[in-house]
Scaffold this active site. Structure first.
Site, PDB file in Angstrom:
ATOM      1  N   LYS A   1       0.802  -1.235   0.000  1.00  0.00           N
ATOM      2  CA  LYS A   1       0.000   0.000   0.000  1.00  0.00           C
ATOM      3  C   LYS A   1       0.833   1.283   0.000  1.00  0.00           C
ATOM      4  CE  LYS A   1      -4.336  -1.546   2.007  1.00  0.00           C
ATOM      5  NZ  LYS A   1      -5.372  -1.296   3.001  1.00  0.00           N
TER       6      LYS A   1
ATOM      7  N   ASP B   1     -10.042   3.421   1.915  1.00  0.00           N
ATOM      8  CA  ASP B   1     -10.228   2.823   3.251  1.00  0.00           C
ATOM      9  C   ASP B   1     -10.900   3.802   4.216  1.00  0.00           C
ATOM     10  OD1 ASP B   1      -9.114   0.337   2.693  1.00  0.00           O
ATOM     11  OD2 ASP B   1      -7.087   1.024   3.107  1.00  0.00           O
TER      12      ASP B   1
END
Ligand code: ATR
Length: 293
Positions: A72, A108
């Site tokens: 990520k 997210d």
């Protein structure tokens, strides 16, 4: 059953490990419902292979992909453009191929905020406590700070490794006009700080399957007027959420964040309203069928 043909677009997940990810299930359910000629697959890509994998995805003109652990952060330097919130967070979980250019986003945090919103939780003027300053905690804290800057409110971040909480406090206050405090995760700090908290968010892995007997916050610190949100979705109801519910608090489950972060990615890719109901059904069916839940 959808027909796969020469025009089928590919979406995928890259990470290590990816075998148990629910993303293929959720996205394929959405493609199927809306009759979109696309498939979503998961590819295991080790740390050392990230650049090669991204080059390959470019060459194959893949339509978009999700990125999970451990890539990520390292993916950022391999992309052509990064959305401003993802850049602030310093992590990307969604990439869209726009005319050959790879653009990175982070859904997210917005997924978490959407989960709160869809459960009727208002953020305006609220005092929020986030336990955990890892990847999930950071993404939620940034998305939340961006909202609270507009609405007013406060954030307190607790982390076992205090340096990460302090870094996040500094980083958020430099970026947004919002009140933030970063503290060590300890019973005493929780006891002192949770008194006036409206929303408590667990962004640690404490309580995650198979350690389902654990909780990051003891039940006597939870008040009936609190909203308690756990990012963990396995089990569907963690010990924290079970105890919070018993105390009379409103609870928001991790599966909601899981589905809404996927829905945000879907929106970015497909530019259509995601079929939330089907996405939930697919995720819940799989989670409920796995043992011990
Ligand atoms: P994720 O991307 O899921 O957030 P992560 O970046 O590894 O995963 O972060 C895990 C979070 O859980 C961190 O906040 C971690 O605390 P540290 O930063 O101190 O490692 C927290 N965590 C994991 N195990 C914990 C435990 N037993 N007690 C308290 N916090 C814990």
């Amino acid at each position: 059953m959808r027909l796969i043909n020469g025009k089928t677009r590919l979406y995928c997940l890259i990470g290590d490990p990816v075998q148990h990810s629910l993303s293929p299930i959720i996205h394929n359910a959405a493609f199927e419902k809306l009759n979109i000629n696309a498939v979503y697959l998961a590819f295991n890509v080790s740390k050392g292979n990230l650049k090669k994998a991204v080059d390959g995805l470019r060459s194959l003109n893949v339509a978009g992909f999700n990125v999970t652990m451990p890539h990520k952060v390292s993916i950022l330097s391999l992309l052509d453009r990064i959305d401003s919130l993802a850049e602030k967070i310093g992590a990307v979980n969604t990439v869209k191929n726009v005319d050959g250019k790879l653009v990175g986003y982070n859904t997210d945090g917005i997924g978490a905020l959407e989960a709160l919103k869809r459960n009727g939780v208002k953020l305006k003027g609220k005092k929020v406590a986030i336990v955990g300053a890892g990847g999930a905690g950071k993404a939620i804290a940034f998305a939340l700070a961006q909202q609270l800057e507009k609405f007013g409110g406060e954030i307190t971040i607790f982390n076992r490794t205090v340096e990460k909480a302090v870094w996040l406090e500094k980083s958020l206050t430099e970026t947004f006009d919002v009140k933030v405090k970063g503290l060590k995760l300890s019973d005493l700090n929780l006891k002192n700080e949770l008194k006036n908290v409206d929303i408590l968010i667990n962004a640690t892995s404490v309580g995650m399957y198979p350690s389902t007997g654990k909780t990051p916050v003891s039940k006597n610190l939870i008040k009936p007027n609190m909203v308690v949100f756990d990012v963990i979705y396995e089990p569907l109801k963690t010990r924290l959420l079970t105890e919070a519910e018993k105390r009379g608090a409103k609870i928001v489950r991790g599966v909601d964040m899981l589905v809404y972060q996927a829905a945000k990615a879907f929106e970015i890719w497909i530019k259509k309203k995601p079929p939330i109901k089907e996405m939930f059904k697919a995720a819940l069916r799989t989670l409920k069928s796995s043992k011990e839940l």
